[in-house]
Motif scaffolding. Structure first.
Motif, PDB file in Angstrom:
ATOM      1  N   GLN A  11       0.839  -1.195   0.000  1.00 11.61           N
ATOM      2  CA  GLN A  11       0.000   0.000   0.000  1.00 11.61           C
ATOM      3  C   GLN A  11       0.875   1.246   0.000  1.00 11.61           C
ATOM      4  OE1 GLN A  11      -3.640   0.312   2.450  1.00 11.61           O
ATOM      5  NE2 GLN A  11      -2.750   2.159   3.363  1.00 11.61           N
ATOM      6  N   ASP A  12       0.598   2.166  -0.927  1.00 17.95           N
ATOM      7  CA  ASP A  12       1.265   3.467  -0.963  1.00 17.95           C
ATOM      8  C   ASP A  12       0.380   4.488  -0.259  1.00 17.95           C
ATOM      9  OD1 ASP A  12       3.248   2.323  -2.456  1.00 17.95           O
ATOM     10  OD2 ASP A  12       2.631   3.204  -4.359  1.00 17.95           O
ATOM     11  N   ASN A  13       0.898   5.094   0.789  1.00 21.09           N
ATOM     12  CA  ASN A  13       0.198   6.177   1.470  1.00 21.09           C
ATOM     13  C   ASN A  13       0.747   7.499   0.934  1.00 21.09           C
ATOM     14  OD1 ASN A  13      -1.375   4.495   3.311  1.00 21.09           O
ATOM     15  ND2 ASN A  13       0.602   4.026   4.267  1.00 21.09           N
ATOM     16  N   ILE A  14      -0.107   8.252   0.268  1.00 23.87           N
ATOM     17  CA  ILE A  14       0.337   9.430  -0.463  1.00 23.87           C
ATOM     18  C   ILE A  14      -0.231  10.695   0.179  1.00 23.87           C
ATOM     19  CG2 ILE A  14       0.277  10.634  -2.694  1.00 23.87           C
ATOM     20  CD1 ILE A  14      -0.007   7.816  -3.978  1.00 23.87           C
ATOM     21  N   GLU A  15       0.630  11.681   0.311  1.00 30.42           N
ATOM     22  CA  GLU A  15       0.205  13.002   0.779  1.00 30.42           C
ATOM     23  C   GLU A  15       0.697  14.060  -0.211  1.00 30.42           C
ATOM     24  OE1 GLU A  15       0.325  16.000   4.651  1.00 30.42           O
ATOM     25  OE2 GLU A  15       1.486  14.145   4.677  1.00 30.42           O
ATOM     26  N   LYS A  40      -3.551   0.768  -3.277  1.00 30.56           N
ATOM     27  CA  LYS A  40      -3.299  -0.609  -2.881  1.00 30.56           C
ATOM     28  C   LYS A  40      -3.043  -1.477  -4.110  1.00 30.56           C
ATOM     29  CE  LYS A  40      -6.275  -0.283   1.218  1.00 30.56           C
ATOM     30  NZ  LYS A  40      -7.456  -0.847   1.924  1.00 30.56           N
ATOM     31  N   SER A  41      -2.038  -2.338  -3.986  1.00 25.13           N
ATOM     32  CA  SER A  41      -1.728  -3.239  -5.105  1.00 25.13           C
ATOM     33  C   SER A  41      -2.771  -4.340  -5.248  1.00 25.13           C
ATOM     34  CB  SER A  41      -0.342  -3.871  -4.896  1.00 25.13           C
ATOM     35  OG  SER A  41      -0.327  -4.677  -3.725  1.00 25.13           O
ATOM     36  N   THR A  42      -3.600  -4.504  -4.229  1.00 27.32           N
ATOM     37  CA  THR A  42      -4.573  -5.590  -4.234  1.00 27.32           C
ATOM     38  C   THR A  42      -5.902  -5.204  -4.891  1.00 27.32           C
ATOM     39  OG1 THR A  42      -5.239  -4.906  -2.005  1.00 27.32           O
ATOM     40  CG2 THR A  42      -3.608  -6.677  -2.172  1.00 27.32           C
ATOM     41  N   THR A  43      -6.015  -3.963  -5.342  1.00 28.31           N
ATOM     42  CA  THR A  43      -7.262  -3.539  -5.980  1.00 28.31           C
ATOM     43  C   THR A  43      -6.975  -2.673  -7.193  1.00 28.31           C
ATOM     44  OG1 THR A  43      -9.347  -2.340  -5.651  1.00 28.31           O
ATOM     45  CG2 THR A  43      -7.425  -1.517  -4.479  1.00 28.31           C
ATOM     46  N   GLU A  44      -7.877  -2.708  -8.145  1.00 25.72           N
ATOM     47  CA  GLU A  44      -7.751  -1.844  -9.327  1.00 25.72           C
ATOM     48  C   GLU A  44      -8.566  -0.569  -9.177  1.00 25.72           C
ATOM     49  OE1 GLU A  44      -8.825  -4.044 -12.783  1.00 25.72           O
ATOM     50  OE2 GLU A  44      -7.158  -5.476 -12.599  1.00 25.72           O
ATOM     51  N   ASP A  45      -9.412  -0.545  -8.160  1.00 27.38           N
ATOM     52  CA  ASP A  45     -10.290   0.612  -7.950  1.00 27.38           C
ATOM     53  C   ASP A  45      -9.646   1.588  -6.960  1.00 27.38           C
ATOM     54  OD1 ASP A  45     -12.466   2.251  -8.144  1.00 27.38           O
ATOM     55  OD2 ASP A  45     -13.638   1.184  -6.625  1.00 27.38           O
ATOM     56  N   ASN A  46      -8.488   2.124  -7.358  1.00 25.67           N
ATOM     57  CA  ASN A  46      -7.767   3.058  -6.504  1.00 25.67           C
ATOM     58  C   ASN A  46      -8.143   4.501  -6.850  1.00 25.67           C
ATOM     59  OD1 ASN A  46      -5.906   1.517  -4.754  1.00 25.67           O
ATOM     60  ND2 ASN A  46      -5.107   0.736  -6.701  1.00 25.67           N
ATOM     61  N   PRO A  47      -8.107   5.390  -5.855  1.00 25.17           N
ATOM     62  CA  PRO A  47      -8.424   6.800  -6.137  1.00 25.17           C
ATOM     63  C   PRO A  47      -7.348   7.451  -6.992  1.00 25.17           C
ATOM     64  CG  PRO A  47      -7.592   6.541  -3.899  1.00 25.17           C
ATOM     65  CD  PRO A  47      -7.773   5.157  -4.433  1.00 25.17           C
ATOM     66  N   GLU A  72      -9.331  13.191  -8.239  1.00 23.72           N
ATOM     67  CA  GLU A  72     -10.643  12.840  -7.700  1.00 23.72           C
ATOM     68  C   GLU A  72     -10.718  13.054  -6.189  1.00 23.72           C
ATOM     69  OE1 GLU A  72     -11.522   9.267 -10.962  1.00 23.72           O
ATOM     70  OE2 GLU A  72     -10.935   8.770  -8.903  1.00 23.72           O
ATOM     71  N   VAL A  73      -9.585  13.358  -5.576  1.00 22.92           N
ATOM     72  CA  VAL A  73      -9.533  13.551  -4.124  1.00 22.92           C
ATOM     73  C   VAL A  73      -9.583  15.045  -3.827  1.00 22.92           C
ATOM     74  CG1 VAL A  73      -8.202  13.141  -2.021  1.00 22.92           C
ATOM     75  CG2 VAL A  73      -8.169  11.450  -3.874  1.00 22.92           C
ATOM     76  N   ALA A  74     -10.451  15.442  -2.929  1.00 27.19           N
ATOM     77  CA  ALA A  74     -10.616  16.857  -2.607  1.00 27.19           C
ATOM     78  C   ALA A  74      -9.457  17.374  -1.759  1.00 27.19           C
ATOM     79  CB  ALA A  74     -11.934  17.074  -1.866  1.00 27.19           C
ATOM     80  N   ASN A  75      -9.059  18.615  -2.029  1.00 27.55           N
ATOM     81  CA  ASN A  75      -8.092  19.297  -1.172  1.00 27.55           C
ATOM     82  C   ASN A  75      -8.767  19.740   0.120  1.00 27.55           C
ATOM     83  OD1 ASN A  75      -5.464  19.606  -2.628  1.00 27.55           O
ATOM     84  ND2 ASN A  75      -6.784  20.538  -4.182  1.00 27.55           N
ATOM     85  N   THR A  76      -7.994  19.796   1.172  1.00 26.89           N
ATOM     86  CA  THR A  76      -8.486  20.347   2.434  1.00 26.89           C
ATOM     87  C   THR A  76      -7.560  21.479   2.865  1.00 26.89           C
ATOM     88  OG1 THR A  76      -7.224  18.721   3.740  1.00 26.89           O
ATOM     89  CG2 THR A  76      -9.499  18.157   3.162  1.00 26.89           C
TER      90      THR A  76
END
Length: 216
Positions: free
Chosen positions: A145-149, A171-178, A182-186
């Protein structure tokens, strides 16, 4: 030729002169239109000044202009690679116009579980925008799993005026990665700006250095 012909000759001559004058006017008009900026500059007797960066909108405009230049390969570039005894290694690329460095891109990895991409954007040798993407990866059940910031910092007169963050995992275990877009800024505090500013100053000094290691 008789005296009666003189008025006719005069009339024909007048028609030719008028036709010539009319045909030449559009061409002159285009010349003035094409050179309007030069005429305006001469009338004020001052050079045209670049727009100062005063807001987030100004920053976005300048950023988009620089991106267009990067995509069109209009900036000169110099790249430097470094390796700090295998503990940290990376690449620094300096993009310049005729006068100044405009963009510095710094990509590096530390050990084997962390990597980062930093991008510094400048105008008139002053920093106006920083983008950072940090990736820390680890093992999960069945894969990794890559945790990205991501951090976006908007700067006016050497001070951050807005800081945005986004976090997501791949995650390498899924193809439905964000995807990033598509990810909102905060909204975030700008606590990381001081450290990034130190790194930026070191990156500027590192250009032309003969050292094999970039140390912060």
């Amino acid at each position: 030729m008789s005296k009666h012909d003189d008025p006719v000759r005069y009339l024909l001559f007048s028609i030719l002169i008028t036709a010539f004058a009319c045909s030449s006017q559009p061409e002159r008009k285009n010349e003035i239109a094409n050179d309007s900026s030069a005429l305006e500059s001469e009338s004020t007797n001052e050079p045209v000044q670049a727009k100062n960066i005063k807001s987030v909108e100004d920053i976005k405009l300048e950023f988009n202009q620089l991106q267009a230049q990067l995509n069109a390969n209009e900036l000169d570039s110099v790249s430097v690679e470094y390796d700090c005894n295998g503990e940290k290694s990376g690449n620094i690329t300096y993009y310049s116009d005729k006068n100044n460095v405009r963009v510095i891109k710094h990509s590096y990895g530390e050990y084997s579980h962390f990597s980062a991409d930093e991008e510094y954007y400048l105008k008139d040798d002053k920093l106006f925008f920083v983008f950072v993407k940090e990736t820390a990866w680890g093992f999960i059940e069945g894969g990794t799993q890559d945790n990205i910031e991501e951090k976006r910092i908007y700067i006016v007169n050497d001070e951050p005026i807005q800081c945005l963050n986004k976090k997501y995992a791949i995650k390498s275990t899924t193809e439905d990665n964000p995807k990033s877009n598509e990810v909102a800024n905060t909204e975030a505090d700008c606590a990381s700006f001081k450290e990034l500013l130190k790194t930026f100053d070191l990156l500027k000094k590192f250009k032309g250095s003969e050292s094999n290691c970039f140390e912060e």
